[in-house]
Design a protein around this motif. Sequence first.
Motif, mmCIF file in Angstrom:
data_model
loop_
_atom_site.group_PDB
_atom_site.id
_atom_site.type_symbol
_atom_site.label_atom_id
_atom_site.label_comp_id
_atom_site.label_asym_id
_atom_site.label_seq_id
_atom_site.Cartn_x
_atom_site.Cartn_y
_atom_site.Cartn_z
ATOM 1 N N VAL A 115 -15.863 5.282 10.012
ATOM 2 C CA VAL A 115 -14.517 5.821 9.784
ATOM 3 C C VAL A 115 -13.938 5.308 8.475
ATOM 4 O O VAL A 115 -13.356 6.061 7.690
ATOM 5 N N LEU A 116 -14.116 4.010 8.219
ATOM 6 C CA LEU A 116 -13.509 3.390 7.041
ATOM 7 C C LEU A 116 -14.286 3.675 5.763
ATOM 8 O O LEU A 116 -13.692 3.751 4.680
ATOM 9 N N GLY A 117 -15.603 3.820 5.861
ATOM 10 C CA GLY A 117 -16.410 4.094 4.677
ATOM 11 C C GLY A 117 -16.571 2.860 3.802
ATOM 12 O O GLY A 117 -16.143 1.756 4.138
ATOM 13 N N GLU A 118 -17.175 3.068 2.638
ATOM 14 C CA GLU A 118 -17.440 1.953 1.725
ATOM 15 C C GLU A 118 -16.217 1.581 0.903
ATOM 16 O O GLU A 118 -15.956 0.407 0.640
ATOM 17 N N ARG A 119 -15.435 2.574 0.481
ATOM 18 C CA ARG A 119 -14.236 2.291 -0.305
ATOM 19 C C ARG A 119 -13.042 2.271 0.645
ATOM 20 O O ARG A 119 -12.393 3.277 0.885
ATOM 21 N N THR A 120 -12.762 1.106 1.208
ATOM 22 C CA THR A 120 -11.717 1.021 2.229
ATOM 23 C C THR A 120 -10.335 0.885 1.624
ATOM 24 O O THR A 120 -9.338 1.171 2.278
ATOM 25 N N ARG A 121 -10.226 0.426 0.390
ATOM 26 C CA ARG A 121 -8.928 0.115 -0.198
ATOM 27 C C ARG A 121 -8.586 1.101 -1.300
ATOM 28 O O ARG A 121 -9.310 1.254 -2.274
ATOM 29 N N MET A 122 -7.444 1.777 -1.148
ATOM 30 C CA MET A 122 -6.973 2.710 -2.168
ATOM 31 C C MET A 122 -5.882 2.095 -3.043
ATOM 32 O O MET A 122 -5.718 2.458 -4.201
ATOM 33 N N HIS A 123 -5.103 1.156 -2.456
ATOM 34 C CA HIS A 123 -3.931 0.602 -3.130
ATOM 35 C C HIS A 123 -3.792 -0.872 -2.765
ATOM 36 O O HIS A 123 -4.331 -1.327 -1.748
ATOM 37 N N PRO A 124 -3.051 -1.648 -3.568
ATOM 38 C CA PRO A 124 -2.808 -3.047 -3.206
ATOM 39 C C PRO A 124 -2.103 -3.146 -1.855
ATOM 40 O O PRO A 124 -1.224 -2.344 -1.539
ATOM 41 N N VAL A 125 -2.483 -4.126 -1.079
ATOM 42 C CA VAL A 125 -1.934 -4.287 0.266
ATOM 43 C C VAL A 125 -0.439 -4.580 0.195
ATOM 44 O O VAL A 125 0.007 -5.442 -0.560
ATOM 45 N N GLY A 126 0.348 -3.836 0.989
ATOM 46 C CA GLY A 126 1.767 -4.100 1.140
ATOM 47 C C GLY A 126 2.648 -3.612 0.011
ATOM 48 O O GLY A 126 3.859 -3.831 0.040
ATOM 49 N N ARG A 127 2.105 -2.929 -0.994
ATOM 50 C CA ARG A 127 2.888 -2.577 -2.175
ATOM 51 C C ARG A 127 3.471 -1.167 -2.119
ATOM 52 O O ARG A 127 4.478 -0.888 -2.757
ATOM 53 N N ARG A 128 2.819 -0.275 -1.403
ATOM 54 C CA ARG A 128 3.320 1.092 -1.371
ATOM 55 C C ARG A 128 2.923 1.763 -0.059
ATOM 56 O O ARG A 128 1.987 1.352 0.628
ATOM 57 N N HIS A 129 3.667 2.808 0.286
ATOM 58 C CA HIS A 129 3.353 3.606 1.472
ATOM 59 C C HIS A 129 2.254 4.598 1.103
ATOM 60 O O HIS A 129 2.398 5.381 0.159
ATOM 61 N N HIS A 130 1.156 4.536 1.830
ATOM 62 C CA HIS A 130 0.062 5.501 1.641
ATOM 63 C C HIS A 130 -0.431 5.897 3.020
ATOM 64 O O HIS A 130 -1.074 5.111 3.723
ATOM 65 N N TYR A 131 -0.082 7.104 3.436
ATOM 66 C CA TYR A 131 -0.372 7.581 4.790
ATOM 67 C C TYR A 131 -1.862 7.473 5.075
ATOM 68 O O TYR A 131 -2.696 7.914 4.274
ATOM 69 N N SER A 132 -2.193 6.889 6.221
ATOM 70 C CA SER A 132 -3.590 6.604 6.510
ATOM 71 C C SER A 132 -3.963 6.949 7.943
ATOM 72 O O SER A 132 -3.539 6.284 8.891
ATOM 73 N N ASN A 133 -4.783 7.981 8.100
ATOM 74 C CA ASN A 133 -5.338 8.295 9.414
ATOM 75 C C ASN A 133 -6.323 7.218 9.850
ATOM 76 O O ASN A 133 -6.406 6.887 11.041
ATOM 77 N N THR A 134 -7.072 6.675 8.903
ATOM 78 C CA THR A 134 -8.042 5.637 9.265
ATOM 79 C C THR A 134 -7.329 4.382 9.772
ATOM 80 O O THR A 134 -7.835 3.685 10.652
ATOM 81 N N GLY A 135 -6.144 4.094 9.222
ATOM 82 C CA GLY A 135 -5.394 2.931 9.686
ATOM 83 C C GLY A 135 -5.029 3.037 11.151
ATOM 84 O O GLY A 135 -5.062 2.034 11.890
ATOM 85 N N TYR A 136 -4.679 4.233 11.607
ATOM 86 C CA TYR A 136 -4.332 4.394 13.024
ATOM 87 C C TYR A 136 -5.571 4.463 13.912
ATOM 88 O O TYR A 136 -5.500 4.156 15.104
ATOM 89 N N THR A 137 -6.702 4.830 13.348
ATOM 90 C CA THR A 137 -7.950 4.689 14.085
ATOM 91 C C THR A 137 -8.212 3.218 14.377
ATOM 92 O O THR A 137 -8.576 2.837 15.492
ATOM 93 N N VAL A 138 -7.983 2.376 13.369
ATOM 94 C CA VAL A 138 -8.151 0.931 13.544
ATOM 95 C C VAL A 138 -7.170 0.404 14.593
ATOM 96 O O VAL A 138 -7.531 -0.424 15.441
ATOM 97 N N LEU A 139 -5.920 0.883 14.582
ATOM 98 C CA LEU A 139 -4.938 0.425 15.571
ATOM 99 C C LEU A 139 -5.354 0.834 16.982
ATOM 100 O O LEU A 139 -5.138 0.080 17.943
ATOM 101 N N GLY A 140 -5.911 2.028 17.125
ATOM 102 C CA GLY A 140 -6.407 2.432 18.437
ATOM 103 C C GLY A 140 -7.514 1.519 18.924
ATOM 104 O O GLY A 140 -7.564 1.144 20.114
ATOM 105 N N ALA A 141 -8.413 1.129 17.995
ATOM 106 C CA ALA A 141 -9.483 0.190 18.357
ATOM 107 C C ALA A 141 -8.902 -1.173 18.700
ATOM 108 O O ALA A 141 -9.414 -1.874 19.595
ATOM 109 N N LEU A 142 -7.825 -1.568 18.028
ATOM 110 C CA LEU A 142 -7.154 -2.830 18.329
ATOM 111 C C LEU A 142 -6.601 -2.830 19.752
ATOM 112 O O LEU A 142 -6.774 -3.787 20.507
ATOM 113 N N VAL A 143 -5.934 -1.749 20.129
ATOM 114 C CA VAL A 143 -5.386 -1.626 21.484
ATOM 115 C C VAL A 143 -6.505 -1.751 22.516
ATOM 116 O O VAL A 143 -6.384 -2.486 23.511
#
Length: 459
Positions: A137-165
């Motif tokens: 799901v995450l692929g090889e290039r997991t990071r598009m932007h610096p962490v915490g600096r801007r809003h970048h809508y992420s479907n993969t991020g909510y996939t990770v949250l589902g796995a966390l739950v």
Amino acid sequence: MTSPLTALLPATERALLHRVATAQSEGRAPSLVAGVAREGRLVWSGARPSAEEDRTLDTQYRIGSITKTFTAVLVMRLRDEGLLDLGDPLEKHLPDTGVGQVTIAQLLGHTAGLSAESPSPWWERTSGALRPELADVLGERTRMHPVGRRHHYSNTGYTVLGALVAAVRGDSWENVLRNEILRPLALDRTSAEPHGPRAEGWAVHPWADVLLPEPCEDLGLMGPAGRLWSTVGDLCRFAHFLAEGDDRVLGAASVREMRTPSAPAEAGEWDGAYGLGVQIVRNGGRTLVGHTGSLPGFVAGLWVSVEDGVAAAVLANATSGPLPSPTAADLVRIVAEAEPRIPEPWQPRPEVDRELLALTGPWYWGTQSFALKLLPGRDVELQPLRGGGRGSRFVAGSDGAWTGQDGYFAGETLTVVRREDGSVRHLDLGSFVFTREPYEPDAGVPGGVDSEGWRGLRP
């Protein structure tokens, strides 16, 4: 006599029907259904099917990314139970993802810098079996932007949250969702898999009035980002929960936290922000909270105005064309403007705390005048008496102090400072001293007060 909360005026109903009919016609949707709730009760519903698409309000539609809000509620429940903290790095609870340094809060608010989509092929139109692991799901290039600096809508991020739950609960995301949200809130027509009647997903040709069926894939691990099916009735009930909370699922304070912007808006998008799993927009002078969603063959919109107590959901079975988000916003506006919320009747307090009552009235921060007002219980409100200024509502704590809930003083502590004889010397608010008179000499104003007091200035 019909309750004013269970029926709308005929003119309001016609305006709602006209808006829905216009959306279905101009959007060229095979079918479009809508519902409006007031104070948590469905007060109007409408459907505009074509002759071939006779839909009822019990018909399920895919709701796409509105699913993310459900996933966010599950994460907030884990936080409220003390099983995690929103500031925890993901690695603490879900190791070996390759993105473990991002925090749970950043994932909820789309500020983790993760990619918007999974690697090819297009996940919404292909089987989740192609992505059996989070690494797929995450692929090889997991990071598009610096962490915490801007809003970048992420479907993969909510996939990770589902796995966390799933990891923290030791059960599947679907089972946790069913047991902890759907059953307690009686959302009986919301599910990970469709249960008939259900709408068929269609693509409408952009230049001709013809249709093409869209595939309906099992999204696998991507499910927590957009898998759910639901109805307008269920979504309107869910919207009421987002406005008021429900202690069986998530309390009012936690849903209010979800509705608080978590990241700055993008340039040119100052009328919208993102909280923790919810979108926040300004529309027609009112704040709306909810989410939009889409998957091939379906589009959806859900908004609630907490201040007006009005929610609306719109669902359509077309890949593009209809615009459920502005349509749902318009439905809220129509009801809120045509039939404003009736205030609760004023009633005097059953008893009075004279010590607390003595604190009410004017206070001064330097020369700026404020008024302290007593709210229900032992809560208070401190607001400037004229012009702009810093104000807040404060909730009483067990230690006799108050905590700011909004505005500049959100989270700050308000305390009463007393003299040795027990009389009130001043109020302390985050180190600011509020006195009964401007620069009161014996009230502990930092830096002291000139001993000669107030004076005129001769030319």
